[in-house]
Design a protein around this motif. Structure first.
Motif, PDB file in Angstrom:
ATOM      1  N   LYS A   1       0.695  -1.094   0.085  1.00 37.05           N
ATOM      2  CA  LYS A   1      -0.105   0.184   0.193  1.00 37.05           C
ATOM      3  C   LYS A   1       0.780   1.374  -0.005  1.00 37.05           C
ATOM      4  O   LYS A   1       0.619   2.255  -0.752  1.00 37.05           O
ATOM      5  N   ILE A   2       2.035   1.340   0.713  1.00 34.90           N
ATOM      6  CA  ILE A   2       3.010   2.367   0.787  1.00 34.90           C
ATOM      7  C   ILE A   2       3.496   2.540  -0.716  1.00 34.90           C
ATOM      8  O   ILE A   2       3.379   3.791  -1.171  1.00 34.90           O
ATOM      9  N   LYS A   3       3.901   1.489  -1.325  1.00 35.83           N
ATOM     10  CA  LYS A   3       4.572   1.549  -2.766  1.00 35.83           C
ATOM     11  C   LYS A   3       3.349   2.100  -3.714  1.00 35.83           C
ATOM     12  O   LYS A   3       3.838   3.012  -4.359  1.00 35.83           O
ATOM     13  N   GLU A   4       2.137   1.601  -3.570  1.00 36.71           N
ATOM     14  CA  GLU A   4       1.101   2.074  -4.246  1.00 36.71           C
ATOM     15  C   GLU A   4       0.887   3.570  -4.124  1.00 36.71           C
ATOM     16  O   GLU A   4       0.812   4.552  -5.463  1.00 36.71           O
ATOM     17  N   ALA A   5       0.870   4.107  -3.078  1.00 37.54           N
ATOM     18  CA  ALA A   5       0.885   5.315  -2.748  1.00 37.54           C
ATOM     19  C   ALA A   5       1.905   6.296  -3.275  1.00 37.54           C
ATOM     20  O   ALA A   5       1.787   7.512  -3.869  1.00 37.54           O
ATOM     21  N   LEU A   6       3.085   5.825  -2.973  1.00 33.79           N
ATOM     22  CA  LEU A   6       4.486   6.596  -3.496  1.00 33.79           C
ATOM     23  C   LEU A   6       4.317   6.429  -4.903  1.00 33.79           C
ATOM     24  O   LEU A   6       4.624   7.576  -5.666  1.00 33.79           O
ATOM     25  N   ASP A   7       3.962   5.498  -5.767  1.00 37.02           N
ATOM     26  CA  ASP A   7       3.712   5.598  -7.137  1.00 37.02           C
ATOM     27  C   ASP A   7       2.868   6.512  -7.428  1.00 37.02           C
ATOM     28  O   ASP A   7       3.127   7.037  -8.632  1.00 37.02           O
TER      29      ASP A   7
END
Length: 368
Positions: free
Chosen positions: A18-24
């Motif tokens: 979820k963090i990676k998706e948000a950063l992307d």
């Protein structure tokens, strides 16, 4: 203190995903603001009065708001926080309300906090079904337990952590972080709480920092941690039997609760968040037909001395006496009791009877 707050690191792959998706999304220059808004990370906080923000001087000082602000500044501006905290509630009510109040919105991250639970098998069972419900959602949300404490150390952390560790979800412990500092004389309990349980502004800030520290550590190592969110394996055996797998709250609009005889229960229920129940102001009875294996009642306890005790009869057998009188208490609130559990699901006739001259409000039936 922050190190001690991580009771169980658990499997962080869902959270990292979820963090990676948000950063992307935040760093994708090809997306318009409206598109990024549509892809905003949804963070839900499910809990009791602490999560609702009791004892914080303003909404901005609540740990929930502080965490969302931190996320905006450190991960992505595109985030939506949902506060599903209700004072004086427990995970027994939560496992019945989570579908409609939290999971219906498909949250990406779910924090669960219930200091009102007790350290016993009943709450081990409710927490088991609650965590399983959340983990089994098709969007693979990250689930994080938050364990608070009373001044004397009383808390449900033992039974909660048994379940949390069984499913290997992260567990953040305010209990483990704060109490050693109090015992060592580094801080006073009165510095972080106005009573024996609720954090004040400083307490909320400390709790927010614990969550930020844990999530921030994963964000800082996002290139080296597992970011593959795996679906929940429903074949994993429930340690308590998943008693409340299909738990739900039912009101006047229910398709599985039929009023056979409304009797004197024809008035509107009082709490703004639990309208459409069944209420009587001068005693009387009401009879329902419903199908269930396990049955509980959410009802309204009041301090005005006007509420009475209700007798609950199922299929002609008296099963429970539920007292809605809270004279001299701290305030009116929605309370819940489990009434009965059967070996098999079936249709039953349920009658609630209240003495003449007394009021009583059935806010919801709790059915599984």
């Amino acid at each position: 203190m922050l190190t001690r707050s991580v009771l169980n690191e658990g499997d962080t792959s869902r959270l990292a995903s979820k963090i990676k998706e948000a950063l992307d999304v935040a760093n994708d220059d090809s997306l318009e603001v409206a598109q990024k808004t549509e892809k905003a990370t949804k963070v839900a906080f499910l809990g009791d009065s602490i999560t609702a923000g009791s004892a914080a001087s303003s909404s901005q000082n609540q740990y929930t708001k502080q965490f969302i602000s931190w996320w905006e500044e450190n991960i992505s501006y595109f985030v939506v926080g949902t506060n599903a905290g209700i004072g004086a509630t427990d995970s027994y009510l939560a496992v019945h309300r989570v579908d409609s109040e939290v999971l219906a919105d498909n949250p990406d991250i779910i924090f669960i906090e219930f200091i009102n639970d007790s350290d016993n098998d009943f709450y081990k069972t409710t927490m088991d079904s609650l965590i399983r419900k959340c983990l089994a959602q098709p969007n693979n949300p990250a689930v994080i337990l938050v364990e608070m404490t009373m001044e004397d150390g009383t808390c449900p952390q033992n039974v909660h952590s048994e379940i949390g560790e069984y499913y290997n979800v992260p567990i953040i412990s305010y209990h483990d972080a704060v109490l050693p500092e109090v015992e060592a004389g580094n801080i006073k309990w009165t510095d972080i709480s106005p009573d024996n349980i609720h954090p004040n502004d400083d307490g909320h800030k400390m709790l927010a920092q614990m969550l930020e520290n844990f999530v921030g550590g994963i964000k800082d190592n996002i290139d080296s941690v597992d970011t593959e969110a795996k679906a929940f394996d429903t074949s994993i055996e429930s340690p308590t039997g998943d008693k409340y797998a299909d738990a739900a709250l039912e009101d006047k609009n229910s398709k599985i609760v039929t009023v056979k005889d409304a009797g004197d229960f024809t008035e509107q229920t009082s709490p703004w968040n639990f309208q459409d129940g069944w209420a009587a102001s001068n005693g009387g009875s009401v009879t329902f037909e419903m199908e269930f294996k396990n049955l509980g009642m959410l009802y309204y306890k009041t301090v005005d001395g006007k509420s009475g005790s209700a007798t609950v009869t199922i299929d002609g057998v008296e099963c429970a006496e539920i007292n809605a009188d809270f004279t001299g208490g701290w305030g009116d609130y929605a309370c819940n009791n489990e009434i009965v559990s059967f070996d098999e699901k079936g249709k039953h006739e349920v009658t609630v009877t209240v003495p003449e001259g007394k009021k009583f409000e059935i806010l919801r039936w709790m059915i599984s």
